[in-house]
Design a protein around this motif. Structure first.
Motif, PDB file in Angstrom:
ATOM      1  N   MET A  47       0.948  -1.082  -0.033  1.00 55.68           N
ATOM      2  CA  MET A  47      -0.012   0.136  -0.080  1.00 55.68           C
ATOM      3  C   MET A  47       0.954   1.273  -0.167  1.00 55.68           C
ATOM      4  N   ASN A  97       1.504   2.201  -3.413  1.00 58.02           N
ATOM      5  CA  ASN A  97       0.366   2.375  -4.143  1.00 58.02           C
ATOM      6  C   ASN A  97       0.107   1.221  -5.130  1.00 58.02           C
ATOM      7  N   HIS A 128      -2.155  -1.087  -4.530  1.00 56.70           N
ATOM      8  CA  HIS A 128      -3.382  -1.310  -3.605  1.00 56.70           C
ATOM      9  C   HIS A 128      -4.031  -2.864  -4.070  1.00 56.70           C
ATOM     10  N   LEU A 169      -7.976  -0.484   3.059  1.00 57.38           N
ATOM     11  CA  LEU A 169      -7.903  -1.248   2.029  1.00 57.38           C
ATOM     12  C   LEU A 169      -9.424  -2.049   1.648  1.00 57.38           C
TER      13      LEU A 169
END
Length: 245
Positions: A181, A184, A186, A216
C-alpha cells in the motif's frame, strides 16, 4: 524436588507458581546457582528486568550460565539502559553454535530495541541459515531489513518467502499488504488479504496495521471485513483504556 517442580511450572507458563516455588527453594539453598538462574529467567519473562539481571548475575557467581540465561541477561541489560554492554554480549551470543532459532529471533528483537536493527538483520540471517523453513525467521528478517534502511524489494521478497512457508499466517499477509500500500500497489495488497477469515484477522493486535487494511477493504468494497477491522480496533482501544496489556 522443589526446583524440578518450579522448572515444570515455568515451562508450562505458570510464572506465579514457578516464582513461589523457586523462592521457597532459595530460602533453603541460598547458594544454589541453578535456583538463581531459574529465578532470573522467571523474572525476565515477568518483565521484572532489574530483578532478573540481579538474579542472573548472582547465578553466574556459582555456575556457568546456560546460553538462554546468558541471552536473557544480555537482553536484560538492554532493558535497564546498559545498551553497549547488551549489544556486545548479544553479538557474541548469536555466534554460538548451540543457539536456537527461537532465541536468535528474540535476540534480534532485543538488538532492535537498543537501536541496532542492522545487528538484528545478522541474527535473523543466522536463524534462516539454521532453519531455512522457519517462516518467522524470514518475516522477522524482512522487518529488520526495512528498519535498517535496505531496499523495499528485499523486504518484499523476504516477506513473500515467509508467506510461502506459512500461507495461513494473517500477520505476515497484513504486514506485506501494508508495504505494498505504501507503494500504491493497492490491488496486489488486497489480493493478499481478501481471503482472510474473522478468526485470522483476530490474530492482528496492531491498530495501525488494522487501520491500513480497514481502508484497503473499504476501497475494495469488502464491507464485512472493513467492519470487522473497525470493531477490532475499537476493541483494542477499549482494552488500552482499561489498562490492559
Amino acid at each position: 524436588m522443589i526446583l524440578e517442580q518450579a522448572v515444570i511450572k515455568y515451562e508450562a507458563g505458570d510464572l506465579d507458581s514457578a516464582l513461589n516455588l523457586t523462592k521457597q527453594f532459595l530460602d533453603q539453598n541460598e547458594h544454589d546457582g541453578r535456583g538463581w538462574e531459574l529465578l532470573g529467567l522467571i523474572q525476565f519473562r515477568s518483565h521484572e528486568f532489574s530483578r532478573s539481571v540481579s538474579a542472573l548475575e548472582q547465578a553466574s557467581l556459582y555456575i556457568p550460565l546456560r546460553i538462554k540465561s546468558r541471552a536473557y541477561l544480555a537482553l536484560g541489560y538492554g532493558e535497564i539502559g546498559k545498551r553497549e554492554l547488551s549489544r556486545d554480549l548479544l553479538v557474541d551470543i548469536i555466534n554460538d553454535p548451540a543457539i536456537s532459532v527461537a532465541l536468535l529471533i528474540e535476540i534480534a528483537a532485543g538488538l532492535d530495541s537498543i537501536g541496532r536493527p542492522d545487528l538484528s538483520v545478522d541474527a535473523c540471517r543466522k536463524a534462516t541459515e539454521r532453519d531455512p523453513d522457519n517462516a518467522q525467521a524470514y518475516y522477522s528478517l524482512s522487518y529488520y531489513v526495512a528498519r535498517a534502511g535496505l531496499t523495499t524489494a528485499i523486504t518484499e521478497s523476504l516477506a513473500r518467502r515467509a508467506i510461502s512457508l506459512d500461507p495461513l499466517n494473517a500477520r505476515y499477509r497484513v504486514g506485506l499488504a501494508g508495504l505494498l500500500m505504501s507503494q500504491n500497489r493497492h490491488q496486489e495488497a488486497y489480493e493478499l488479504v481478501k481471503g482472510l477469515e474473522d478468526d485470522q484477522l483476530s490474530e492482528i493486535h496492531c491498530k495501525q496495521c488494522l487501520g491500513r487494511i480497514r481502508d484497503l477493504y473499504q476501497q475494495a468494497g469488502d464491507y464485512d471485513r472493513m467492519i470487522f477491522c473497525r470493531e477490532k480496533i475499537l476493541e483494542l482501544e477499549t482494552h488500552e483504556m482499561r489498562g490492559g496489556c
